[in-house]
Design a protein around this motif. Structure first.
Motif, PDB file in Angstrom:
ATOM      1  N   UNK A  50      -0.532  -6.769  -6.344  1.00  0.00           N
ATOM      2  CA  UNK A  50       0.012  -6.472  -5.027  1.00  0.00           C
ATOM      3  C   UNK A  50       1.046  -7.520  -4.646  1.00  0.00           C
ATOM      4  N   UNK A  51       1.917  -7.143  -3.734  1.00  0.00           N
ATOM      5  CA  UNK A  51       3.054  -7.982  -3.365  1.00  0.00           C
ATOM      6  C   UNK A  51       2.610  -9.292  -2.721  1.00  0.00           C
ATOM      7  N   UNK A  52       1.481  -9.279  -1.998  1.00  0.00           N
ATOM      8  CA  UNK A  52       1.037 -10.464  -1.267  1.00  0.00           C
ATOM      9  C   UNK A  52      -0.015 -11.269  -2.018  1.00  0.00           C
ATOM     10  N   UNK A  53      -0.253 -10.926  -3.296  1.00  0.00           N
ATOM     11  CA  UNK A  53      -1.263 -11.674  -4.053  1.00  0.00           C
ATOM     12  C   UNK A  53      -0.914 -13.152  -4.157  1.00  0.00           C
ATOM     13  N   UNK A  81       7.145 -19.005   7.728  1.00  0.00           N
ATOM     14  CA  UNK A  81       7.079 -19.978   6.641  1.00  0.00           C
ATOM     15  C   UNK A  81       7.897 -19.565   5.427  1.00  0.00           C
ATOM     16  N   UNK A  82       8.109 -18.268   5.263  1.00  0.00           N
ATOM     17  CA  UNK A  82       8.857 -17.765   4.106  1.00  0.00           C
ATOM     18  C   UNK A  82       9.934 -16.787   4.595  1.00  0.00           C
ATOM     19  N   UNK A  83      11.046 -17.304   5.076  1.00  0.00           N
ATOM     20  CA  UNK A  83      12.086 -16.429   5.660  1.00  0.00           C
ATOM     21  C   UNK A  83      12.620 -15.385   4.688  1.00  0.00           C
ATOM     22  N   UNK A  84      12.579 -15.658   3.404  1.00  0.00           N
ATOM     23  CA  UNK A  84      13.129 -14.715   2.426  1.00  0.00           C
ATOM     24  C   UNK A  84      12.147 -13.610   2.051  1.00  0.00           C
ATOM     25  N   UNK A  85      10.901 -13.733   2.484  1.00  0.00           N
ATOM     26  CA  UNK A  85       9.888 -12.726   2.151  1.00  0.00           C
ATOM     27  C   UNK A  85      10.167 -11.434   2.915  1.00  0.00           C
ATOM     28  N   UNK A  86      10.282 -10.345   2.209  1.00  0.00           N
ATOM     29  CA  UNK A  86      10.533  -9.043   2.827  1.00  0.00           C
ATOM     30  C   UNK A  86       9.299  -8.167   2.622  1.00  0.00           C
ATOM     31  N   UNK A  87       8.532  -7.983   3.674  1.00  0.00           N
ATOM     32  CA  UNK A  87       7.310  -7.206   3.589  1.00  0.00           C
ATOM     33  C   UNK A  87       7.082  -6.504   4.916  1.00  0.00           C
ATOM     34  N   UNK A  90       2.845  -2.702   7.829  1.00  0.00           N
ATOM     35  CA  UNK A  90       1.747  -1.878   7.314  1.00  0.00           C
ATOM     36  C   UNK A  90       1.184  -2.464   6.032  1.00  0.00           C
ATOM     37  N   UNK A  91       2.050  -3.057   5.198  1.00  0.00           N
ATOM     38  CA  UNK A  91       1.586  -3.700   3.970  1.00  0.00           C
ATOM     39  C   UNK A  91       0.683  -4.887   4.290  1.00  0.00           C
TER      40      UNK A  91
END
Length: 513
Positions: A50-53, A81-87, A90-91
């Motif tokens: 999963x993307x958030x693992x 904390x992670x500006x580049x994280x695109x999520x 709902x995920x």
């Protein structure tokens, strides 16, 4: 399996796709796989990464330290904390839910502990609150209605009255008088919310009441109990009454006229509101009220409320709007001043009327909106900037012979100085009025030829042409020579007295040289 089963029953691909709500491409793709391949594919989806693992340990730490943390907060903290994280939210929501189940971290909530309180003595207390509903009219339109409800805390005996416009202080006081007449007496204490019609502000428990209600309170000698902010549970009896009125009386009822509506509500009170067995006391309020009525304070005299102001005040905001029922309504430009207040009232036609003085002229009128967060703006209260600038340019261009050239020149200035175009046009107009038409035409041609697009430079060109023209027209003048001694020139014309030469020879006889 459903696709295979429908295919074996003879359904075509198009019918299978339509029946299962999937595309024909998906049907073809699944039919190409064997049941064994499909089972392996489904098993792989259950164990896929999963993307958030990568953030599991961090999120687990947050949930452990803050069990009441919501998935929306987790999403915000991850983005912080992670500006580049695109999520997506709902995920995150699904992942947080799975982590709570995996590590057995239930979400805790701070719940208020309630305690049953015995009913006050007969005639001791009445609770008061406001409510509003949106009803269908006989014409199929929607109409917002407002009501105030009273309930005697011991017997649960109720009184309700409705208005087609929001309550003012005058309306509220009138409703109190009607309720006391309906009850046949006055309770010793009244419990309220911190409504703006009653309370101006809360100063560490010291309540400042509106002047009108303070005068009414002193006249009727009322003892008030005002609930703390955001604490409706402290007057739960009236909260239940408001919900009861909305769900039992008003729900699905068609509105015809406010008088007919109030008549129907009074009949409902007799039939159901006060005639039905109460769920908590297991008694009919009308029967208990027959005993409680004897403990109410008598209504000794009627109070005249005709002199009470029926207007509501609102502060004008910097953008020349006022706030009413969570909407913004415009007032004419220039109305705003620091601490400026206007008076509003609601007409029978469901219109918001705004005045600068209580009984002064109307400065704005709007149709009330039943929505929230809307800007209701009168076109006359706005400045049509594009139309104003175009008209201004047209006016200034009439001061030149070649209007087309002048208009192009001014439009170019508008593009270069959009924020200061009014100042630019004002300066050009001022300069044009102080010189002859010939001079300003020459200045315009010179500016266009040299690509000079500025009001200040246009003024400088006009002044330069004016100086050049004046120097050519004026003939040269020779100034008179001024004497250094500063004496009168007539003295220079005086000649000294002269003597004959013989007199000098006579004096020099016998002299040696």
């Amino acid at each position: 399996m459903e696709i295979y089963q429908l295919k074996q029953e003879g359904f075509k691909i198009r019918r299978i796709a339509r029946k299962l709500g999937i595309s024909r491409t998906t049907v073809y793709k699944y039919l190409e796989k064997s049941p064994q391949e499909m089972a392996e594919w489904v098993a792989s989806t259950q164990t896929r990464k999963k993307k958030l693992d990568a953030y599991e340990l961090l999120i687990h730490t947050w949930l452990t330290e803050h069990p009441d943390l919501s998935s929306a907060q987790v999403h915000d903290w991850l983005k912080e904390r992670f500006p580049t994280l695109c999520v997506g939210e709902s995920t995150v929501r699904s992942y947080v839910k799975a982590l709570r189940e995996k590590y057995h971290i239930p979400k805790t909530e701070m719940k208020r502990v309630y305690q049953a309180i015995p009913d006050p003595p007969m005639g001791q207390q009445a609770q008061v609150d406001f409510g509003q509903t949106i009803q269908k009219t006989s014409q199929g339109k929607e109409k917002k209605l407002y009501f105030i409800s009273f309930v005697l805390s011991h017997s649960r005996y109720k009184y309700v009255t409705w208005l087609s416009h929001p309550f003012t202080t005058k309306d509220m006081i009138q409703a109190h008088e009607e309720a006391f007449q309906y009850f046949g007496g006055i309770p010793y204490e009244l419990a309220y919310d911190q409504d703006s019609l009653i309370v101006v502000s809360e100063n560490e428990g010291d309540l400042i009441l509106t002047s009108e209600f303070q005068a009414y309170r002193e006249e009727r000698k009322l003892k008030l109990f005002v609930c703390r902010k955001a604490d409706p549970e402290s007057k739960g009896k009236i909260e239940n009454v408001v919900g009861f009125v909305k769900k039992n009386f008003a729900k699905s009822r068609v509105f015809h006229h406010i008088d007919k509506w109030n008549e129907s509500c009074l009949a409902w009170l007799i039939r159901t509101g006060n005639g039905k067995v109460h769920n908590t006391t297991k008694k009919r309020p009308v029967e208990v009220f027959a005993l409680e009525k004897q403990h109410l304070r008598p209504v000794n005299k009627k109070i005249s409320i005709s002199n009470i102001d029926n207007s509501i005040t609102r502060n004008v905001r910097k953008d020349n709007t006022i706030i009413y029922q969570s909407n913004r309504y415009s007032v004419p430009l220039g109305t705003y001043k620091k601490d400026k207040e206007v008076f509003i009232e609601i007409s029978n036609q469901n219109e918001l009327i705004i005045r600068e003085e209580s009984n002064g002229a109307i400065i704005a009128k709007h149709t009330l909106s039943i929505e929230k967060g809307k800007l209701i703006q009168d076109s006359q209260h706005t400045r049509d900037r594009s139309k104003g600038i175009a008209a201004y340019i047209e006016t200034v261009s009439t001061y030149f012979d070649d209007k087309e050239m002048a208009s192009d020149f001014l439009q170019e200035i508008h593009q270069r100085y959009p924020r200061y175009i009014r100042d630019q046009l004002s300066l050009i107009l001022k300069v044009s009025k102080t010189v002859t038409r010939e001079r300003r035409n020459q200045a315009l041609e010179e500016c266009v030829a040299r690509k000079i697009y500025s009001a200040t430079e246009f003024r400088d060109v006009v002044e330069f042409i004016q100086r050049q023209t004046d120097s050519h027209q004026r003939p040269p003048q020779i100034e008179a020579i001024k004497t250094l001694h500063g004496m009168d020139d007539t003295l220079l014309q005086i000649k000294p007295k002269t003597r004959e030469l013989d007199s000098y020879i006579e004096l020099l006889k016998g002299a040696t040289v």
